[in-house]
Design an enzyme around this catalytic site. Structure first.
Site, PDB file in Angstrom:
ATOM      1  N   GLU A 435       0.838  -1.192   0.000  1.00 25.83           N
ATOM      2  CA  GLU A 435       0.000   0.000   0.000  1.00 25.83           C
ATOM      3  C   GLU A 435       0.882   1.254   0.000  1.00 25.83           C
ATOM      4  OE1 GLU A 435      -2.405   0.198   3.495  1.00 25.83           O
ATOM      5  OE2 GLU A 435      -2.988   2.271   3.133  1.00 25.83           O
ATOM      6  N   ASP A 508      -1.173  -1.121   5.679  1.00 23.70           N
ATOM      7  CA  ASP A 508      -1.066  -0.490   6.993  1.00 23.70           C
ATOM      8  C   ASP A 508      -2.026  -1.129   7.974  1.00 23.70           C
ATOM      9  OD1 ASP A 508       0.874   1.249   6.280  1.00 23.70           O
ATOM     10  OD2 ASP A 508      -0.479   2.896   5.775  1.00 23.70           O
ATOM     11  N   ASP A 510      -4.149   0.162   9.812  1.00 19.34           N
ATOM     12  CA  ASP A 510      -5.229   1.078  10.200  1.00 19.34           C
ATOM     13  C   ASP A 510      -6.477   0.780   9.369  1.00 19.34           C
ATOM     14  OD1 ASP A 510      -4.557   1.957   7.730  1.00 19.34           O
ATOM     15  OD2 ASP A 510      -3.810   3.920   8.362  1.00 19.34           O
ATOM     16  N   ASP A 512      -7.859   2.355   6.836  1.00 15.84           N
ATOM     17  CA  ASP A 512      -7.671   2.414   5.384  1.00 15.84           C
ATOM     18  C   ASP A 512      -6.972   1.161   4.870  1.00 15.84           C
ATOM     19  OD1 ASP A 512      -8.932   4.761   4.965  1.00 15.84           O
ATOM     20  OD2 ASP A 512      -7.110   6.000   4.976  1.00 15.84           O
TER      21      ASP A 512
END
Ligand code: 0RA
Length: 644
Positions: A435, A508, A510, A512
């Site tokens: 990403e 990641d 998180d 997103d």
């Protein structure tokens, strides 16, 4: 006679124990593995026997409980396993034979069941062999009988009457404790069982299957699966998170002497082409087979006939519809039952019996055509849907030809963003899909260039659940993925052409990151399904925390690792930093924590029950915001893409 049989008892008894010993020596041969799949298989093996009773018309309810002591209990209201002396093993009762002789099941006595389920039909004796303890209670002929075994089949209490059967009930209760010297892990996963039990309830119309997990809360209530509509309800369930093209669920069935078929179907407004799910004797046939072949062939013929005779297609002017045009947005369940199913293919998930093909084809030819006549409103909606799918396909082919020509100009046809590895051996090659460009840069620097390729993905790739193929191909991120992976996509996908045998998602930690991971998994599930099924897809796990110890940095994988660290280092006083992005690590750190094969942990993605997974993917990625919300709320603790 009596003497002869007594004399031979010892020998037979030994044979019996040798049989169970063979199961303990090679559990994989009987239940596939000693991992989680094999462990759960024990439950299905017991439940299958009760389902057989139900299919023979003698059982209406099955209760499954997970109990605090680690056991699993299965209660049915069938006839009860027979308790009389067994004709062949004269010192043993029939019930004891069922528990100790491989393949005894319900087959003995000549007049067993017409068709029998059972994964591989190995029977409860295998569960006995692989349990540290098993207790069986049989209510039959007004009496309650009980017996138990320990240590993989050593008789503890032989069958005896222990009282009266309450209210003259009949039925069988099997409670077993999986053997921890056999299985890697003996903890059942409730969701895995729920998924399969729900599927069984759909496939056995009217049967009530209840499940409760009493391991942590002995007050916990039953989850009840009970479908009067059978596979029609199954179709409705799979389509619940999609927008149906019309409300009716189509249904037809056909019976022959020794085999039968049931089919339920409904179209939705979506574009998926893999909503066809098939079963043989209650077992999922994920690799298809004769029943699917018969259905597909007839479906294509019947719809072409309809569209050319009743519009909108014109003979001599329009092309014939192809199967994929018709299957776009179709959800269908095919369930066949037959005497001796032949399961073939890599995962034994393909039905090989040729006679089934002609039965299904004939039934669909007659009954689907009839259904279209009787449901003209629905038929018109289907006709216009399949014809617009045909147009989209033709447009997509033109787009694809254009991209093929373009990639030919690009040389090797690999995307510019890909940093490929040196090795050309797919088996050792790994593709990291990373990403963001900056993390992509670190990964490029960190990797082992011999066998690790890096493809950075920018932002969110297109949500493929909602997009049609032609649109999808205009998305550069999606194109790059397809070109890098190398096996094509959709119906043409060929896992033999994979350029890497490990496809590793590196996102990641998180929200997103989780979203992008879900989008990528949906894309693979829909367009490169074999790659997922064959276990080529992995999730990398960058650490969640870092902390300083003296001059060096320590990385901790997750909350559990952090707790362990804190327990082991009570004096440690630095505050822990929570790592948000991969970008926070430099190349050396990224290698050390996430990519180094010696140290990394990769999660392998598996999709066990395609029909249920189909529904979950639609819920998460499809049109209906409402059902997505519901799903996320009710699964908040467990939104993982493992084992779905
Ligand atoms: C053998 C023969 C019959 C039933 C069963 C086995 C049977 C096995 C299990 C295992 C769990 N529940 C079960 N229920 C029944 C036929 C019985 C008869 O003919 O009366």
């Amino acid at each position: 006679m009596v003497e002869a049989s007594t004399a031979s008892y010892g020998a037979k008894d030994i044979t019996v124990l040798e049989g169970l010993e063979a199961v303990r020596k090679r559990p994989g041969m009987y239940i596939g593995s000693t991992g989680p799949a094999g462990l759960h298989h024990l439950v299905y093996e017991v439940v299958d026997n009760s389902v057989d009773e139900a299919m023979a018309g003698h059982c209406s309810r099955i209760d499954i409980s997970l109990l605090p002591d680690g056991s699993c209990e299965v209660v049915d209201d069938g006839r009860g396993i027979p308790v009389g002396k067994h004709p062949k093993f004269d010192d043993l009762t029939a019930a004891e034979v069922v528990l100790t002789v491989l393949h005894a099941g319900g087959k003995f006595g000549g007049d067993g069941y017409k068709v029998s389920g059972g994964l591989h039909g190995v029977g409860v004796s295998v569960v006995n062999a692989l349990s540290s303890r098993i207790e069986v209670e049989i209510d039959r002929e007004g009496k309650r009988h009980a017996m138990s075994y320990v240590d993989g089949g050593q008789p503890k209490d032989r069958l005896s009457v222990v009282g009266d059967a309450p209210d003259d009930r009949t039925g069988t209760t099997v409670r077993f404790w999986p053997d921890d010297t056999i299985f890697d892990e003996i903890e059942f996963r409730a969701q895995t069982l729920l998924d399969r039990l729900q599927m069984m309830a759909f496939l056995n119309r009217g049967l009530e299957i209840r499940f409760r997990d009493h391991r942590e809360n002995t007050e916990a209530d039953y989850t009840v699966f009970h479908y009067e509509g059978g596979i029609s309800d199954f179709v409705e369930h799979v389509n619940a998170s999609k927008e149906a093209l019309f409300e009716t669920v189509g249904y037809f069935e056909a019976n022959e002497e020794e085999q039968e078929v049931e089919i339920a179907f409904q179209w939705n407004t979506g574009f998926n082409g893999d909503g066809l799910h098939s079963f043989a004797n209650g077992i999922s046939t994920g690799e298809g087979g004769m029943h699917e072949e018969g259905f597909r062939k007839s479906l294509t013929n019947v719809m072409n006939k309809y569209c050319f005779e009743r519009g909108p297609l014109k003979e001599g002017k329009d092309d014939r519809l192809q199967g994929e045009d018709i299957r776009e947005g179709l959800t269908a369940i095919i369930s066949v039952r037959l005497q001796e199913p032949q399961f073939e293919g890599q995962t034994k998930g393909k039905l090989g019996n040729v006679s089934v093909r002609s039965m299904v084809e004939k039934a669909t030819n007659e009954k689907l055509a009839e259904w279209l006549e009787e449901n003209p409103t629905e038929a018109k909606l289907i006709a216009s849907k399949v014809v617009s799918a045909q147009r989209a396909r033709i447009a997509a082919r033109q787009a694809r030809d254009a991209t093929r020509r373009k990639s030919a100009l690009d040389g090797a046809g690999l995307p510019g963003k890909l940093t490929d590895c040196a090795s050309t051996d797919p088996e050792e090659s790994e593709l990291y899909i990373v990403e963001g460009n900056s993390a992509g840069g670190s990964a490029k620097e960190a990797r082992d260039p011999h066998n690790m390729a890096i493809l950075p993905i920018r932002g969110k790739i297109l949500n493929v659940e909602r997009a049609r193929v032609d649109k999808m191909l205009n998305n550069t991120e999606v194109l790059a993925l397809i070109q890098a992976i190398g096996g094509g996509f959709g119906e043409e996908f060929d896992s033999e052409k994979l350029r890497y045998h490990k496809i590793v998602l590196l996102c990641d930690a998180d929200v997103d990151g989780a979203h992008i991971r879900t989008l990528l998994l949906t894309f693979f599930f829909r367009q490169m399904r074999d790659m997922v099924d064959q276990g080529h897809v992995y999730i990398a796990q960058p650490p969640l925390y870092s902390t300083e110890v003296g001059k060096s940095k320590v990385y901790l994988k997750d909350d559990r690792a952090k707790e362990l660290f804190e327990a082991e280092n009570p004096k440690h006083s630095n505050d822990f930093a929570r790592l948000k992005g991969l970008g926070e690590m430099d190349a050396a750190e990224l290698w050390e924590t996430t990519m180094d094969p010696e140290k990394r942990t990769l999660l392998q993605i598996s999709v066990d029950q395609a029909a249920i997974a189909d529904e979950i993917f639609s819920t998460l990625m499809g049109e209906s915001v409402e059902s997505r919300k519901n799903f996320i709320q009710s699964n908040a603790k467990d939104v993982r893409f493992l084992d779905i």
